[in-house]
Motif scaffolding. Structure first.
Motif, PDB file in Angstrom:
ATOM      1  N   GLY A 161      -6.058  15.552   1.713  1.00 55.30           N
ATOM      2  CA  GLY A 161      -6.267  14.325   0.956  1.00 55.30           C
ATOM      3  C   GLY A 161      -4.967  13.633   0.611  1.00 55.30           C
ATOM      4  O   GLY A 161      -3.884  14.214   0.621  1.00 55.30           O
ATOM      5  N   VAL A 162      -5.081  12.362   0.277  1.00 52.05           N
ATOM      6  CA  VAL A 162      -3.931  11.517  -0.020  1.00 52.05           C
ATOM      7  C   VAL A 162      -4.213  10.773  -1.321  1.00 52.05           C
ATOM      8  O   VAL A 162      -5.360  10.437  -1.614  1.00 52.05           O
ATOM      9  N   VAL A 163      -3.182  10.530  -2.096  1.00 48.30           N
ATOM     10  CA  VAL A 163      -3.319   9.712  -3.309  1.00 48.30           C
ATOM     11  C   VAL A 163      -2.317   8.572  -3.237  1.00 48.30           C
ATOM     12  O   VAL A 163      -1.366   8.617  -2.448  1.00 48.30           O
ATOM     13  N   ALA A 164      -2.532   7.573  -4.075  1.00 46.40           N
ATOM     14  CA  ALA A 164      -1.574   6.469  -4.138  1.00 46.40           C
ATOM     15  C   ALA A 164      -0.359   6.900  -4.945  1.00 46.40           C
ATOM     16  O   ALA A 164      -0.416   7.835  -5.739  1.00 46.40           O
ATOM     17  N   ALA A 165       0.730   6.231  -4.743  1.00 46.05           N
ATOM     18  CA  ALA A 165       1.958   6.560  -5.469  1.00 46.05           C
ATOM     19  C   ALA A 165       1.793   6.230  -6.951  1.00 46.05           C
ATOM     20  O   ALA A 165       1.058   5.316  -7.320  1.00 46.05           O
ATOM     21  N   PRO A 166       2.489   6.969  -7.809  1.00 43.22           N
ATOM     22  CA  PRO A 166       2.411   6.687  -9.251  1.00 43.22           C
ATOM     23  C   PRO A 166       2.898   5.278  -9.593  1.00 43.22           C
ATOM     24  O   PRO A 166       3.665   4.666  -8.841  1.00 43.22           O
ATOM     25  N   ASP A 167       2.476   4.800 -10.746  1.00 40.32           N
ATOM     26  CA  ASP A 167       2.825   3.435 -11.166  1.00 40.32           C
ATOM     27  C   ASP A 167       4.342   3.230 -11.234  1.00 40.32           C
ATOM     28  O   ASP A 167       4.840   2.134 -10.948  1.00 40.32           O
TER      29      ASP A 167
ATOM     30  N   ALA B 184       0.861  -1.185   0.000  1.00 42.60           N
ATOM     31  CA  ALA B 184       0.000   0.000   0.000  1.00 42.60           C
ATOM     32  C   ALA B 184       0.895   1.231   0.000  1.00 42.60           C
ATOM     33  O   ALA B 184       1.909   1.272   0.705  1.00 42.60           O
ATOM     34  N   THR B 185       0.538   2.198  -0.819  1.00 43.78           N
ATOM     35  CA  THR B 185       1.348   3.419  -0.920  1.00 43.78           C
ATOM     36  C   THR B 185       0.481   4.634  -0.676  1.00 43.78           C
ATOM     37  O   THR B 185      -0.734   4.611  -0.925  1.00 43.78           O
ATOM     38  N   ALA B 186       1.096   5.688  -0.225  1.00 40.86           N
ATOM     39  CA  ALA B 186       0.382   6.935   0.017  1.00 40.86           C
ATOM     40  C   ALA B 186       1.302   8.107  -0.283  1.00 40.86           C
ATOM     41  O   ALA B 186       2.476   8.094   0.097  1.00 40.86           O
ATOM     42  N   LEU B 187       0.759   9.079  -0.996  1.00 41.03           N
ATOM     43  CA  LEU B 187       1.495  10.307  -1.294  1.00 41.03           C
ATOM     44  C   LEU B 187       0.643  11.485  -0.850  1.00 41.03           C
ATOM     45  O   LEU B 187      -0.503  11.625  -1.274  1.00 41.03           O
TER      46      LEU B 187
END
Lengths: 490, 192
Positions: free
Chosen positions: B51-57, B41-44
């Protein structure tokens, strides 16, 4: 009891700004370029031919200290202190041998966000701001507030960035003696859609004078431009008014103005085009103050505002980055055009009255993620508007008028044009993987230059045709260099 | 071109160094005894928004490749199952527990990052990416192992923001996460 419990819960849930975090970063480049042709370790004269092999060592250290760290997603005030020390000397790599005298505290400022206005960042101290960089040239034409200390406010959203600032550029513009130069300016950057940015801005400097202030702008009346260029103002005065040395004209007060307009267009992120940056700037340079000549054995100041108040510089630079073969080959192409004009000067070749243009092409191929091969070529032309400025051969004339030897001539050499080609290539080791911008880079490079000017690089050759000199003049149009270099942003 | 014996010495020395480098042996990587799945699981996040988004591919790929060298098989968790909850809490322990509850007993790797712009330095835009990597197994007696570090990156364009900063930091992040994974393999008894 219940209200106390609620207060305790509220306190626990309230984000608290953190303080005291320090972050150190910077940049340096260091190189070994043993120059076996009598030069000083640079392939050519300056970055017009590309920064690679034309720059010397450089070091920069920047500290950011968080007095109050920003709290994510809140309007809490945050404050950070920035300080930067930089200079162009590293031990054993240049004549300065790393002396700290060649370093300076170039930037120091405090930034604070959400103070008085949400979403606005205040900055007090040095204010330099730029739109971007011509990386192949290490030039930033669209820079504002480079010489200004003062205060600015920056508002930023997803699509708009607005910067307004005001301050004083007096110390930077008047190194011979301070006089206040109030400065105002700003920039506006728009990002209407992804992959497109445009912006513009400028700054204005106005320098007035106060009666009796020797550092204010003045003009000495009744003197000729040519006499000033030749350093013969007082000589001419004595010829015209013998015995009247004590009545040399007093300077007349002036107001100096200078300004700069900048523009920027950036687009890319589609197809093989990573990005393209276009910068332009138009600058009216700040007038000079004075020179000094000897009058009857005593120094006298010659004030020259009117002789130096019409100097203008136009700069246009473009740089694009292409992915030629993904993960295998990248390309960078830069072009630069500069036009310096001086409406006061029609007689003497000068850096204030010339134009130049160049193009630099770099290819970087990735044999493995960490082993790369680099090849770069550049072509440049520099033209002096007011006559000859370059000696093409070891036995070329020196002072001349329209190519005829003349000890009183204001021209120099036998050509008004200098054409330069450079080629560079070698191995690049990138610990962090592929990428034309990826650093740190360890480079082993070979460079060659051909110029129409003789010995067109920093050197210690004699420039005389005196038959009794201990050393002979040298004729060289090809210059070779082998270099081991390291460059890092950290 | 003038003949200079010094250049022959320089070229010869370089050729010798390059040839010799091929003989240098690299230290072996700590591997799991058998291919082991790891839920990722990733978080940026950034300093301006909650708010938080997932890390890029690109970052997920770098982590996947790094862990594969240790026979750890990354199974990225769908961002929709945790990203909204991550926006409500920035506590690594809470986040790890949230992901662990969805891991089905498998090992969990949580990589949290926050990118922050620092200053303009010599033509580039300096960002600092703060990273916290946590690895463990929910419910295990072994407490999760954690590594926190900062990665400075220098972006070339102003329009490059938090996601690009994290992508630029990916090689360093993957390397540090690889070291964390090696420590976890040793500590958890998953080593041969």
């Amino acid at each position: 009891m219940r209200s106390l419990a609620l207060a305790a819960v509220a306190l626990l849930l309230t984000p608290v700004a953190h303080a005291g975090r320090a972050d150190v970063g910077g940049y340096f480049r260091v190189m070994a370029r043993p120059d076996l042709q009598g030069g000083q370790g640079r392939l050519g004269y300056w970055n017009l031919y590309g920064r690679l092999l034309n720059e010397g060592p450089y070091g920069m250290l920047e500290l950011r200290y968080d007095v109050l760290e920003p709290t994510p997603g809140s309007d809490e005030v945050w404050t950070a202190l920035h300080a930067r020390i930089e200079g162009g000397s590293i031990g054993n790599a240049d004549p300065g041998d790393g002396s700290l005298e060649l370093f300076r505290l170039s930037q120091m400022y405090v930034k604070s966000g959400n103070l008085l206005l949400s979403g606005v960042t205040w900055q007090v101290g040095t204010l330099e701001s730029f739109f971007g960089d011509l990386g192949l040239y290490d030039m930033r034409p669209a820079t504002v507030f480079f010489r200004t200390v003062g205060a600015s406010a920056r508002y930023e959203s997803d699509t708009v960035e607005l910067l307004l600032g005001a301050g004083d550029s007096g110390y930077a513009l008047n190194r011979g003696g301070y006089n206040a130069v109030p400065t105002v300016g700003g920039t506006l950057r728009l990002r209407p859609v992804k992959g497109l940015e445009l912006g513009g801005g400028g700054e204005l400097h106005i320098e007035g004078g106060r009666a009796g202030n020797v550092n204010a702008p003045y003009q000495t009346p009744d003197i000729a431009y040519e006499d000033w260029v030749r350093g013969e103002v007082t000589e001419t005065y004595i010829e015209q008014f013998p015995g009247l040395e004590d009545y040399f004209p007093n300077p007349v007060a002036r107001t100096s103005q200078s300004w700069k307009l900048v523009g920027y267009l950036g687009f890319g992120g589609f197809g093989p085009l990573q990005w393209n940056n276009l910068f332009l700037s138009l600058e009216r340079q700040h007038p000079e103050k004075k020179g000094t000549e000897d009058l009857a054995g005593a120094p006298v100041d010659i004030y020259v505002h009117d002789f130096t108040d019409e100097r203008q510089v136009f700069t246009l630079g473009d740089e694009l980055y292409l992915t030629v073969v993904p993960r295998r080959l990248d390309l960078a192409l830069g072009v630069l055009y500069g036009n310096h004009t001086d409406a006061d000067n029609d007689i003497v070749p000068s850096d204030h009255d010339r134009w130049y243009g160049s193009s630099v092409l770099r290819l970087q191929a990735y044999a493995t993620p960490k082993l790369h091969f680099l090849a770069e070529t550049s072509l440049a032309r520099e033209v002096s508007r007011n006559g000859n400025a370059y000696r093409q051969h070891a036995d070329s004339i020196f002072a001349n008028t329209a190519g005829r030897p003349d000890t009183r001539g204001l021209e120099y050499g036998d050509s008004a044009t200098r054409d330069t080609w450079q080629g560079k290539g070698g191995i690049v080791l990138n610990p962090l993987g592929p990428g034309i911008h990826t650093r740190p880079s360890l480079r082993l490079l070979y460079g060659v230059q051909h110029s129409t000017q003789n010995n067109a690089f920093g050197n210690s050759f004699v420039v005389t045709l005196d038959q009794y000199d201990d050393f002979e003049a040298v004729e060289q149009h090809l210059h070779h260099l082998l270099a081991a270099e390291a460059e890092v942003w950290f | 071109m003038p003949r200079h014996p010094q250049w022959g010495v320089l070229f010869g020395g370089l050729a010798l160094a390059l040839a010799g480098s091929a003989c240098i042996k690299r230290a072996p990587v700590v591997k799991a005894a058998e291919p082991t799945p790891v839920v990722l699981a990733t978080a940026l996040s950034n300093v301006e928004e909650r708010g938080v988004v997932a890390a890029p591919d690109e970052v997920v790929t770098a982590l996947t490749d790094e862990l594969r060298t240790r026979d750890l098989l990354v199974e990225p968790l769908a961002a929709g199952t945790y990203i909204e909850a991550f926006g409500q809490t920035r506590n690594s322990g809470h986040r790890f527990a949230l992901v662990g509850a969805q891991s089905g007993g498998e090992a969990v790797l949580l990589v949290e990052s926050e990118a922050r712009f620092s200053s303009q330095i010599n033509g580039r835009y300096r960002w600092t990416v703060a990273v916290t990597a946590t690895m463990g197994t929910a419910g295990s007696e072994l407490a999760p192992l954690e590594d926190s570090f900062d990665v400075p990156v220098h972006l070339v364009r102003y329009n490059e923001r938090e996601a690009e900063a994290l992508i630029e930091a990916a090689p360093v992040i993957a390397r540090r996460v690889g070291q964390l994974a090696s420590d976890w393999i040793t500590a958890s008894g998953a080593a041969p």
